[in-house]
Enzyme design. Structure first.
Site, PDB file in Angstrom:
ATOM      1  N   ILE A  52       0.820  -1.228   0.000  1.00 46.55           N
ATOM      2  CA  ILE A  52       0.000   0.000   0.000  1.00 46.55           C
ATOM      3  C   ILE A  52       0.847   1.268   0.000  1.00 46.55           C
ATOM      4  O   ILE A  52       0.340   2.351  -0.292  1.00 46.55           O
ATOM      5  CB  ILE A  52      -1.010   0.064   1.177  1.00 46.55           C
ATOM      6  CG1 ILE A  52      -0.308  -0.124   2.527  1.00 46.55           C
ATOM      7  CG2 ILE A  52      -2.162  -0.908   0.956  1.00 46.55           C
ATOM      8  CD1 ILE A  52      -1.126   0.349   3.705  1.00 46.55           C
ATOM      9  N   TYR A 140       1.483   1.106  17.552  1.00 45.23           N
ATOM     10  CA  TYR A 140       0.349   0.665  16.722  1.00 45.23           C
ATOM     11  C   TYR A 140      -0.857   1.584  16.957  1.00 45.23           C
ATOM     12  O   TYR A 140      -1.482   2.054  15.992  1.00 45.23           O
ATOM     13  CB  TYR A 140      -0.008  -0.779  17.084  1.00 45.23           C
ATOM     14  CG  TYR A 140      -1.299  -1.280  16.479  1.00 45.23           C
ATOM     15  CD1 TYR A 140      -1.379  -1.662  15.145  1.00 45.23           C
ATOM     16  CD2 TYR A 140      -2.463  -1.385  17.252  1.00 45.23           C
ATOM     17  CE1 TYR A 140      -2.566  -2.135  14.594  1.00 45.23           C
ATOM     18  CE2 TYR A 140      -3.646  -1.855  16.713  1.00 45.23           C
ATOM     19  CZ  TYR A 140      -3.695  -2.219  15.383  1.00 45.23           C
ATOM     20  OH  TYR A 140      -4.875  -2.684  14.852  1.00 45.23           O
ATOM     21  N   ASN A 169     -12.174  -6.501  19.480  1.00 50.82           N
ATOM     22  CA  ASN A 169     -11.379  -7.689  19.165  1.00 50.82           C
ATOM     23  C   ASN A 169     -12.199  -8.609  18.266  1.00 50.82           C
ATOM     24  O   ASN A 169     -13.180  -9.190  18.712  1.00 50.82           O
ATOM     25  CB  ASN A 169     -10.947  -8.388  20.460  1.00 50.82           C
ATOM     26  CG  ASN A 169      -9.904  -7.561  21.190  1.00 50.82           C
ATOM     27  OD1 ASN A 169     -10.248  -6.707  21.985  1.00 50.82           O
ATOM     28  ND2 ASN A 169      -8.649  -7.766  20.879  1.00 50.82           N
ATOM     29  N   ARG A 264       1.506  -9.863  31.421  1.00 50.63           N
ATOM     30  CA  ARG A 264       2.606  -9.387  30.582  1.00 50.63           C
ATOM     31  C   ARG A 264       2.634  -7.862  30.595  1.00 50.63           C
ATOM     32  O   ARG A 264       1.568  -7.224  30.633  1.00 50.63           O
ATOM     33  CB  ARG A 264       2.436  -9.891  29.148  1.00 50.63           C
ATOM     34  CG  ARG A 264       2.599 -11.389  29.048  1.00 50.63           C
ATOM     35  CD  ARG A 264       2.126 -11.921  27.735  1.00 50.63           C
ATOM     36  NE  ARG A 264       0.744 -11.545  27.464  1.00 50.63           N
ATOM     37  CZ  ARG A 264       0.106 -11.803  26.328  1.00 50.63           C
ATOM     38  NH1 ARG A 264       0.737 -12.418  25.355  1.00 50.63           N
ATOM     39  NH2 ARG A 264      -1.151 -11.440  26.164  1.00 50.63           N
TER      40      ARG A 264
HETATM   41  N1  NAD Z   1      -8.412  -8.565  14.227  1.00 50.86           N
HETATM   42  C1  NAD Z   1      -8.739  -7.640  15.129  1.00 50.86           C
HETATM   43  O1  NAD Z   1      -9.165  -7.971  16.217  1.00 50.86           O
HETATM   44  C2  NAD Z   1      -8.599  -6.169  14.805  1.00 50.86           C
HETATM   45  C3  NAD Z   1      -8.989  -5.243  15.788  1.00 50.86           C
HETATM   46  C4  NAD Z   1      -8.894  -3.889  15.500  1.00 50.86           C
HETATM   47  C5  NAD Z   1      -8.434  -3.472  14.278  1.00 50.86           C
HETATM   48  N2  NAD Z   1      -8.041  -4.385  13.351  1.00 50.86           N
HETATM   49  C6  NAD Z   1      -7.573  -3.900  12.051  1.00 50.86           C
HETATM   50  O2  NAD Z   1      -8.279  -4.593  11.046  1.00 50.86           O
HETATM   51  C7  NAD Z   1      -7.481  -4.635   9.858  1.00 50.86           C
HETATM   52  C8  NAD Z   1      -7.403  -6.060   9.350  1.00 50.86           C
HETATM   53  O3  NAD Z   1      -6.727  -6.848  10.337  1.00 50.86           O
HETATM   54  P1  NAD Z   1      -6.815  -8.439  10.391  1.00 50.86           P
HETATM   55  O4  NAD Z   1      -7.119  -8.804  11.790  1.00 50.86           O
HETATM   56  O5  NAD Z   1      -7.667  -8.939   9.296  1.00 50.86           O
HETATM   57  O6  NAD Z   1      -5.288  -8.833  10.174  1.00 50.86           O
HETATM   58  P2  NAD Z   1      -4.546  -9.486   8.907  1.00 50.86           P
HETATM   59  O7  NAD Z   1      -3.104  -9.491   9.251  1.00 50.86           O
HETATM   60  O8  NAD Z   1      -5.182 -10.785   8.581  1.00 50.86           O
HETATM   61  O9  NAD Z   1      -4.856  -8.445   7.757  1.00 50.86           O
HETATM   62  C9  NAD Z   1      -4.020  -7.375   7.398  1.00 50.86           C
HETATM   63  C10 NAD Z   1      -3.726  -7.521   5.919  1.00 50.86           C
HETATM   64  O10 NAD Z   1      -2.966  -6.391   5.469  1.00 50.86           O
HETATM   65  C11 NAD Z   1      -1.955  -6.881   4.602  1.00 50.86           C
HETATM   66  N3  NAD Z   1      -0.842  -5.922   4.598  1.00 50.86           N
HETATM   67  C12 NAD Z   1      -0.006  -5.638   5.625  1.00 50.86           C
HETATM   68  N4  NAD Z   1       0.887  -4.711   5.251  1.00 50.86           N
HETATM   69  C13 NAD Z   1       0.595  -4.407   3.952  1.00 50.86           C
HETATM   70  C14 NAD Z   1       1.172  -3.513   3.023  1.00 50.86           C
HETATM   71  N5  NAD Z   1       2.220  -2.727   3.348  1.00 50.86           N
HETATM   72  N6  NAD Z   1       0.644  -3.455   1.777  1.00 50.86           N
HETATM   73  C15 NAD Z   1      -0.414  -4.241   1.440  1.00 50.86           C
HETATM   74  N7  NAD Z   1      -1.007  -5.095   2.289  1.00 50.86           N
HETATM   75  C16 NAD Z   1      -0.497  -5.182   3.536  1.00 50.86           C
HETATM   76  C17 NAD Z   1      -1.558  -8.211   5.168  1.00 50.86           C
HETATM   77  O11 NAD Z   1      -0.908  -9.050   4.244  1.00 50.86           O
HETATM   78  C18 NAD Z   1      -2.918  -8.763   5.604  1.00 50.86           C
HETATM   79  O12 NAD Z   1      -3.544  -9.493   4.563  1.00 50.86           O
HETATM   80  C19 NAD Z   1      -6.144  -4.019  10.246  1.00 50.86           C
HETATM   81  O13 NAD Z   1      -6.156  -2.663   9.836  1.00 50.86           O
HETATM   82  C20 NAD Z   1      -6.121  -4.131  11.753  1.00 50.86           C
HETATM   83  O14 NAD Z   1      -5.292  -3.154  12.321  1.00 50.86           O
HETATM   84  C21 NAD Z   1      -8.111  -5.732  13.575  1.00 50.86           C
END
Ligand code: NAD
Length: 304
Positions: A52, A140, A169, A264
């Protein structure tokens, strides 16, 4: 509608792609597979393997002209953001700015941005209201907060509309152990394989667990509503670590006998997000109980 999804091969992103395709939208999927998996998309959409932060994102967006950009790609690990804050900022700050530049250059109407309950740090009261102070306590959380601020600036400056979704979460099928609700996939995998599990401290820390299908429903609604607003996407319910373990063990048919270890450093004590404003602004509410969601998650993990 044509929609560009960043982080499309990730846990939440791939569920969003499924939902958007089933709603009849045309999806442009972008992911550099840093933590996502090509399998998550199962060939349902062409994947653009692109960082990205790469200027080529603007070329892709201008060639395909998405109406909305759903921005989920991120460095997702709080621990990694502490050990390598520059890496975190490269994706979560510089990458987000590049996504906004691509959206602007392509003439997109709106960005739906993915923030996190982590931006609230240790809140004064629970469940957290949408207007609670942002108090990031990790790189983060700081980078997610920064993304939120850039969205506001781009709306002021360029008229690029946005909705920010601050997620609690999130859990469900395809989740990996690294993300924010990774504890569910850690417990699930260990309990199904008969390996030991650990609950930290007295097991009394709480989190707000929201099911992934409910979360992507919030994005689907934000395509058309929630202009210039931010919403908390959670259930408002706190679940202790110890209770979560009992629920996962019951779903997995495994003994509920976790080991213990000291808390932790940096673990936040409690979290829950108030979903009421999202009902008013997006018509969204969580629909899946934790028991139902865990049953689906365990069934998926068993089938792997
Ligand atoms: N899972 C949770 O509980 C949670 C909670 C709050 C926020 N989020 C946010 O939700 C979003 C999705 O998270 P997720 O849990 O599905 O995790 P995930 O790691 O499965 O998804 C993140 C995706 O972004 C891609 N990515 C990372 N860096 C990249 C880059 N530089 N260019 C292109 N793609 C890139 C990764 O390959 C991955 O597919 C994120 O923004 C995360 O911060 C998740």
């Amino acid at each position: 509608m044509r929609i560009l999804v960043t982080g499309a091969a990730g846990f939440i992103g791939s569920h969003l792609v499924d939902r958007l395709l089933s709603d009849g939208h045309d999806v442009i999927a972008v992911d550099n597979l840093a933590s996502g998996r090509r399998d998550n998309l199962g060939g349902r959409v062409e994947l653009h393997d692109l960082d990205i932060a790469d200027p080529a994102l603007t070329a892709l967006a201008t060639a395909r002209s998405p109406e909305v950009v759903c921005h989920l790609a991120a460095q997702v690990s709080v621990r990694r953001s502490v050990s390598d804050p520059l890496l975190d900022a490269r994706t979560n700050v510089m990458g987000t700015i590049n996504v906004l530049e691509a959206a602007r250059a392509a003439g997109a109407r709106k960005t739906v941005f993915t923030s996190s309950c982590a931006v609230y740090g240790v809140p004064d009261s629970l469940p957290v209201g949408a207007d609670a102070e942002l108090r990031p306590k990790s790189p983060y959380a700081a980078s997610k907060t920064t993304g939120e601020i850039y969205l506001r600036a781009y709306r002021e400056l360029h008229g690029l509309d946005y909705t920010t979704l601050a997620l609690a979460n999130v859990y469900g099928p395809r989740q990996t152990p690294e993300g924010e609700a990774g504890v569910i996939s850690i417990f699930t995998a260990a309990l199904l394989e008969g390996r030991p599990t650990i609950v930290y401290g007295d097991g009394g820390n709480t989190r707000d667990y929201v099911y992934v299908a409910d979360v992507v429903d919030a994005y689907a609604r934000a395509l058309e509503t929630g202009s210039g607003e931010r919403f908390n996407i959670g259930t408002g319910v706190q679940t202790t670590d110890r209770r979560l373990h009992a629920l996962v063990a019951a779903a997995a048919g495994a003994p509920d006998e976790p080991g213990t270890a000291p808390f932790r450093l940096g673990d936040l004590p409690a979290m829950a997000l108030d979903p009421a404003p999202a009902l008013d602004g997006l018509g969204w509410k969580p629909r899946t109980s934790l028991e139902e969601g865990l049953a689906a998650t365990v069934a998926w993990a068993r089938g792997r």
